[in-house]
Write a protein that holds these residues in place. Structure first.
Motif, PDB file in Angstrom:
ATOM      1  N   ILE A 217     -16.521  -5.062  19.148  1.00 14.80           N
ATOM      2  CA  ILE A 217     -16.443  -4.842  17.708  1.00 14.80           C
ATOM      3  C   ILE A 217     -17.208  -5.910  16.922  1.00 14.80           C
ATOM      4  O   ILE A 217     -17.824  -5.607  15.891  1.00 14.80           O
ATOM      5  N   MET A 218     -17.228  -7.160  17.413  1.00 18.14           N
ATOM      6  CA  MET A 218     -17.968  -8.194  16.702  1.00 18.14           C
ATOM      7  C   MET A 218     -19.473  -7.968  16.796  1.00 18.14           C
ATOM      8  O   MET A 218     -20.215  -8.256  15.852  1.00 18.14           O
ATOM      9  N   VAL A 219     -19.936  -7.437  17.923  1.00 19.91           N
ATOM     10  CA  VAL A 219     -21.348  -7.070  18.044  1.00 19.91           C
ATOM     11  C   VAL A 219     -21.688  -6.011  16.999  1.00 19.91           C
ATOM     12  O   VAL A 219     -22.700  -6.089  16.299  1.00 19.91           O
ATOM     13  N   GLY A 220     -20.808  -5.001  16.882  1.00 17.67           N
ATOM     14  CA  GLY A 220     -21.043  -3.943  15.901  1.00 17.67           C
ATOM     15  C   GLY A 220     -21.014  -4.442  14.480  1.00 17.67           C
ATOM     16  O   GLY A 220     -21.835  -4.042  13.651  1.00 17.67           O
ATOM     17  N   LEU A 221     -20.071  -5.332  14.178  1.00 15.92           N
ATOM     18  CA  LEU A 221     -19.961  -5.853  12.816  1.00 15.92           C
ATOM     19  C   LEU A 221     -21.186  -6.672  12.431  1.00 15.92           C
ATOM     20  O   LEU A 221     -21.750  -6.503  11.338  1.00 15.92           O
ATOM     21  N   VAL A 222     -21.624  -7.557  13.325  1.00 24.27           N
ATOM     22  CA  VAL A 222     -22.793  -8.391  13.028  1.00 24.27           C
ATOM     23  C   VAL A 222     -24.035  -7.534  12.835  1.00 24.27           C
ATOM     24  O   VAL A 222     -24.819  -7.738  11.891  1.00 24.27           O
ATOM     25  N   ASP A 223     -24.246  -6.552  13.714  1.00 27.18           N
ATOM     26  CA  ASP A 223     -25.423  -5.702  13.574  1.00 27.18           C
ATOM     27  C   ASP A 223     -25.348  -4.851  12.313  1.00 27.18           C
ATOM     28  O   ASP A 223     -26.366  -4.608  11.647  1.00 27.18           O
ATOM     29  N   ALA A 224     -24.161  -4.371  11.965  1.00 23.34           N
ATOM     30  CA  ALA A 224     -24.014  -3.582  10.747  1.00 23.34           C
ATOM     31  C   ALA A 224     -24.384  -4.410   9.515  1.00 23.34           C
ATOM     32  O   ALA A 224     -25.068  -3.933   8.597  1.00 23.34           O
ATOM     33  N   LEU A 286     -10.181 -10.373  10.387  1.00 18.62           N
ATOM     34  CA  LEU A 286     -10.205 -11.494   9.451  1.00 18.62           C
ATOM     35  C   LEU A 286     -11.569 -11.640   8.781  1.00 18.62           C
ATOM     36  O   LEU A 286     -11.673 -11.895   7.581  1.00 18.62           O
ATOM     37  N   LEU A 287     -12.637 -11.475   9.573  1.00 17.77           N
ATOM     38  CA  LEU A 287     -13.976 -11.599   9.011  1.00 17.77           C
ATOM     39  C   LEU A 287     -14.260 -10.478   8.026  1.00 17.77           C
ATOM     40  O   LEU A 287     -14.830 -10.712   6.947  1.00 17.77           O
ATOM     41  N   ALA A 288     -13.862  -9.254   8.385  1.00 15.99           N
ATOM     42  CA  ALA A 288     -14.078  -8.126   7.474  1.00 15.99           C
ATOM     43  C   ALA A 288     -13.326  -8.328   6.169  1.00 15.99           C
ATOM     44  O   ALA A 288     -13.851  -8.057   5.079  1.00 15.99           O
TER      45      ALA A 288
END
Length: 382
Positions: A217-224, A286-288
């Motif tokens: 999920i963190m890979v997806g969030l960073v790329d998004a 938390l980051l979102a």
């Protein structure tokens, strides 16, 4: 007309699908998605819905990458479930059940992992063919981000094709990418694949992306955040693989575990998977929330979001290919999908509304799968 299309693009959220690894538990992922999309297809009086086209970016690790790449090329999820049923026992020809089985496996050298490697490649070719990363991006407008580990440098590697990623991974076949990300030490061979940018050169060797990003999920969030326009909302749909309710109640004496007590390392993988799933999901949450507080709207939903029944515990090993184990995983996936559909019908459920909007936005496709041009001639989504 171009301005209108641009406004519509900004109104629709940038959608990410994140799929966890988990070995044979990938049959749960495929069955869950099949059940949920089939229900909405029936409501809409369509033969099938193209779930892959609902997402701008798909990220998946190990078995999650297999499911994700099948979605990216427009294969029906029933085909993926059949892949696990038919080929699973060949991919994992020997199940690790205890200390004796671990010792027996150690005595057999690489016989079992060699057989599993051959079976996996044949299974993937039957679903993904020769399709490459760039063909998916150009022909379907779907970005891909697939975690692995590059053994020559012992560092994280992401097979990636997005609007911002460059051309390094364009020509990698999806089959090779899936073999690389699912190369779980002990359970399977490491993946030796050709570098399409250096024809005839030495092969690259990769290990399972689950070693560092089993929950990607963190890979997806960073790329998004990298890809999506700054004023475009982001929605992340994260799906686990019926995770085990892990935990060990240890006294001081039992803390002194030897290699054999860890089944020669086989018990480390499930421990890593559970720890990562919890950690990365909460970091993403938390980051979102922090980024949303700064004005950039990010929403995420994680499903299933309830404890796994205790009755499932005997069937959740990464390499359990018994018919009864696969049947139980599919049955649990159907139950969880039905509960998710119930949330979609609940006007007070924010997660349900988010999933319902996604399902209603999906284009229809033939029941046999999407038909599209593999030649990279179409402008992809940005």
């Amino acid at each position: 007309m171009e301005t209108l299309q641009g406004n519509q693009q900004l109104e629709r959220p940038f959608r990410v699908l994140s799929l966890d690894g988990g070995g044979m538990r990938g049959i749960y992922t495929g069955a869950f998605l099949a059940r949920l999309t089939d229900q909405f297809a029936g409501i809409r009086s369509e033969s099938a819905l193209d779930l892959g086209l609902g997402f701008d970016l798909i990220t998946g690790t190990s078995t999650g990458a297999i499911v994700g790449c099948a979605l990216a090329v427009g294969r029906p999820m029933s085909e993926v479930v059949a892949l696990y049923r038919e080929h699973g026992p060949k991919i994992f020809p020997h199940r690790l059940t205890g200390k004796r089985s671990a010792i027996y496996r150690a005595s057999q050298g690489d016989r079992f992992v060699r057989a599993g490697d051959k079976a996996l490649r044949e299974a993937l070719e039957s679903v993904l063919g020769t399709t490459t990363m760039v063909e998916v991006f150009a022909g379907r407008g779907i970005s891909l981000a697939i975690p692995a580990v590059l053994m020559s440098e012992h560092r994280a590697w992401v097979f990636k094709k997005t609007a911002k990623s460059g051309v390094r991974d364009d020509r990698y076949p999806l089959v090779d990418v899936c073999v690389a990300t699912s190369a779980a030490p002990i359970y399977r061979s490491l993946a030796a694949i050709d570098d399409p940018n250096t024809p005839g050169g030495p092969q690259q060797v990769f290990a399972d992306g689950g070693l560092w990003a089993n929950n990607p999920i963190m890979v997806g969030l960073v790329d998004a955040l990298t890809i999506a326009a700054p004023d475009r909302p982001i929605e992340i749909f994260s799906l686990g693989t019926c995770p085990r309710p892990e935990g060990d109640h240890l006294d001081a004496e039992s803390a002194h575990r030897s290699m054999l007590d860890w089944r020669l390392g086989a018990d480390v993988a499930p421990l890593s998977i559970s720890a990562q799933e919890f950690a990365f999901d909460h970091m993403a949450r938390l980051l979102a929330n922090a980024i949303s507080g700064c004005g950039r709207q990010i929403r995420r939903v994680r499903f299933p979001n309830k404890p796994v029944p205790a009755s499932m515990m005997p069937y959740l090993a990464l390499d359990d290919t018994r018919s009864e184990a696969m049947d139980r995983l599919v049955a649990q996936a159907n139950t969880d999908a039905d509960l998710t559909k119930s949330a979609c019908d609940d006007p007070n459920s924010e997660d349900g509304r988010m999933i319902r909007r996604l399902m209603n936005d999906l284009p229809a496709m033939p029941a046999t799968g999407a038909v599209w041009d593999r030649a990279p001639t179409r402008d992809p989504k940005g």
